[in-house]
Design a protein around this motif. Structure first.
Motif, PDB file in Angstrom:
ATOM      1  N   TRP A  93       0.837  -1.211   0.000  1.00  0.00           N
ATOM      2  CA  TRP A  93       0.000   0.000   0.000  1.00  0.00           C
ATOM      3  C   TRP A  93       0.870   1.259   0.000  1.00  0.00           C
ATOM      4  O   TRP A  93       0.560   2.229  -0.705  1.00  0.00           O
ATOM      5  N   PHE A  94       1.950   1.256   0.792  1.00  0.00           N
ATOM      6  CA  PHE A  94       2.747   2.468   0.930  1.00  0.00           C
ATOM      7  C   PHE A  94       3.813   2.636  -0.150  1.00  0.00           C
ATOM      8  O   PHE A  94       4.353   3.733  -0.318  1.00  0.00           O
ATOM      9  N   VAL A  96       3.018   5.260  -2.824  1.00  0.00           N
ATOM     10  CA  VAL A  96       2.776   6.587  -2.253  1.00  0.00           C
ATOM     11  C   VAL A  96       4.117   7.300  -2.041  1.00  0.00           C
ATOM     12  O   VAL A  96       5.030   6.725  -1.438  1.00  0.00           O
ATOM     13  N   PRO A  97       4.229   8.532  -2.583  1.00  0.00           N
ATOM     14  CA  PRO A  97       5.482   9.255  -2.387  1.00  0.00           C
ATOM     15  C   PRO A  97       5.716   9.549  -0.903  1.00  0.00           C
ATOM     16  O   PRO A  97       4.768   9.753  -0.136  1.00  0.00           O
ATOM     17  N   HIS A 114       6.827   8.886   2.984  1.00  0.00           N
ATOM     18  CA  HIS A 114       6.589   7.815   3.964  1.00  0.00           C
ATOM     19  C   HIS A 114       7.734   6.789   3.973  1.00  0.00           C
ATOM     20  O   HIS A 114       7.519   5.573   4.071  1.00  0.00           O
ATOM     21  N   LYS A 128       7.590   2.855   5.081  1.00  0.00           N
ATOM     22  CA  LYS A 128       7.930   1.761   4.152  1.00  0.00           C
ATOM     23  C   LYS A 128       9.014   0.845   4.742  1.00  0.00           C
ATOM     24  O   LYS A 128       8.938  -0.390   4.637  1.00  0.00           O
TER      25      LYS A 128
END
Length: 446
Positions: A27-28, A31-32, A34, A38
């Motif tokens: 999921w992560f 996504v930029p 995070h 991660k």
């Protein structure tokens, strides 16, 4: 199902945790940013995978260690109680029961092996094990007492024990037996050698049992001689008793009749008196031999050889045969002990010394006798009586121990027969060991 629950629940928990961390990581990832999240999800995924692998492989590792211990014959191991269900606890109980059964079998086998080893080691018959290379192993105490340090030697190296004995060990077919002579303590003795064969560690071994039967044969021979003497003396005494009585009566009558004026009556009187004396002498002679048929009582005890030898020396010096004959005495070792009847053995040795002294005195200007008492490596005792006389003639060697046989004009022929009886009572052996022309030599091994 209840037994399966703990393991299934733990396995399901590890799988859900791994799945959750992987989903979160997936999921992560698009996504930029995070980055920390991660990284954390990746580490949690690795930890969940490691925990799942550890849960699955833990029991396998325990099982592998357990089986490896059995393969190396380590029966002290037990399968640990995991309490994880899914049949693992039942498997552990089964494996532990199996290892307990193996331990019980091994303990029973070890007990049987100890029993068999003790049985063989304490057996009175010497047992020799011969490997395919001809090396001899002394398998019990009786063999080690008889053959000393022979263990580990080749058959050919046993030649000091007799050529016939070596031939028996080499040539006797398994399952067969052979009568041979074996030299023990310097004395040749008859023995029965029986051979069998067994497989040991993939090799064929010969097992030989050696039963020395010389003592039994000698005892049977002496018993037969004693029976013969008993029968003969009984019959002779029955026949001679009336003859002796009549001869004595006739001698008395002739003494009354003889007035000294008739030479014929005087000659008859002399003849009858001679007959009476001879008949009486025969009765005394026969009566003395009746004692031969009765085996002497044995009062066995341990006594010091040196003290005994000194007493023998004093007794021999007091005999007429020992007055002018040099006597050499040797006892080795000084603290040597003898197990036997000192009184009966004294009679035997004194008789041998007396015979040796008389023989040496009649044939040498400087007569000499020697008494040697020595301990043997086998624990036995050897007694040697030697003289510098002419020795026993070769023609008489096979008869010197027979009752009534003698080479002396005034001999009775009972001394050596009695000596043999006494030595056999001690489970020993006696033989004449002199060389032609080298003097007399009698050897006793107790």
């Amino acid at each position: 199902m209840a037994s399966r629950a703990p393991f299934v629940a733990r396995l399901a928990g590890h799988m859900l945790l791994l799945l959750a961390t992987l989903v979160a990581l997936a999921w992560f990832l698009p996504v930029p940013g995070h980055l920390a999240t991660k990284l954390l999800c990746g580490l949690l995924s690795l930890a969940a995978a490691w925990a799942l692998w550890r849960a699955v492989s833990r029991t396998n590792a325990q099982l592998t260690r357990f089986v490896s211990a059995i393969r190396h014959e380590d029966l002290t191991q037990v399968f640990p109680e995991t309490h994880q269900g899914s049949g693992f606890d039942a498997l552990g109980e089964t494996l532990n029961a199996a290892i307990r059964r193996l331990r019980e079998h091994r303990a029973a086998e070890a007990a049987e092996n100890r029993f068999a080893a003790t049985l063989v080691d304490e057996a009175p018959t010497p047992i020799l094990a011969i490997d395919p290379d001809g090396r001899v192993e002394l398998s019990n105490k009786a063999a080690r007492r008889l053959f000393g340090q022979a263990s580990g030697r080749g058959i050919a190296e046993l030649m000091p024990y007799g050529e016939g004995f070596v031939a028996a060990l080499t040539d006797v077919v398994p399952g067969d037996r052979r009568l041979c002579r074996v030299v023990l303590g310097g004395l040749p003795q008859r023995a029965m050698v029986a051979v069998t064969q067994v497989e040991r560690l993939g090799r064929t071994w010969r097992i030989a049992s050696v039963q020395v039967i010389q003592g039994e044969l000698d005892a049977a021979e002496v018993a037969t001689q004693a029976d013969l003497v008993r029968v003969l003396t009984h019959e002779i005494m029955n026949s001679m008793t009336p003859v002796t009585s009549l001869a004595e009566s006739a001698a008395g009558l002739m003494a009354e009749i003889d007035q000294g004026d008739d030479p014929a009556i005087a000659d008859a009187r002399i003849a009858v008196e001679t007959l009476a004396r001879r008949a009486s002498g025969i009765m005394h002679f026969v009566d003395s031999y009746r004692e031969f048929s009765r085996a002497p009582a044995l009062a066995r005890r341990r006594f010091r050889a040196r003290t005994w030898a000194e007493e023998l020396t004093r007794l021999y010096r007091a005999m007429p045969a020992g007055e002018d004959v040099a006597l050499d005495v040797s006892v080795l070792p000084e603290a040597l002990m003898i197990d036997g009847d000192p009184e009966l053995l004294s009679q035997v040795v004194l008789n041998l010394l007396k015979n040796g002294g008389e023989a040496a005195s009649a044939h040498r200007p400087a007569p000499r006798v020697a008494l040697v008492i020595e301990g043997l490596p086998t624990g036995r005792v050897r007694i040697l009586v030697e003289d510098n006389g002419p020795g026993v003639p070769d023609a008489s060697l096979g008869e010197i121990f027979l009752p009534f046989f003698t080479t002396k004009p005034s001999g009775t022929g009972v001394g050596l027969s009695f000596a043999r009886q006494v030595v056999l009572l001690h489970h020993g052996a006696i033989r004449y060991a002199g060389e032609p022309g080298g003097g007399g030599r009698f050897e006793i091994v107790l």
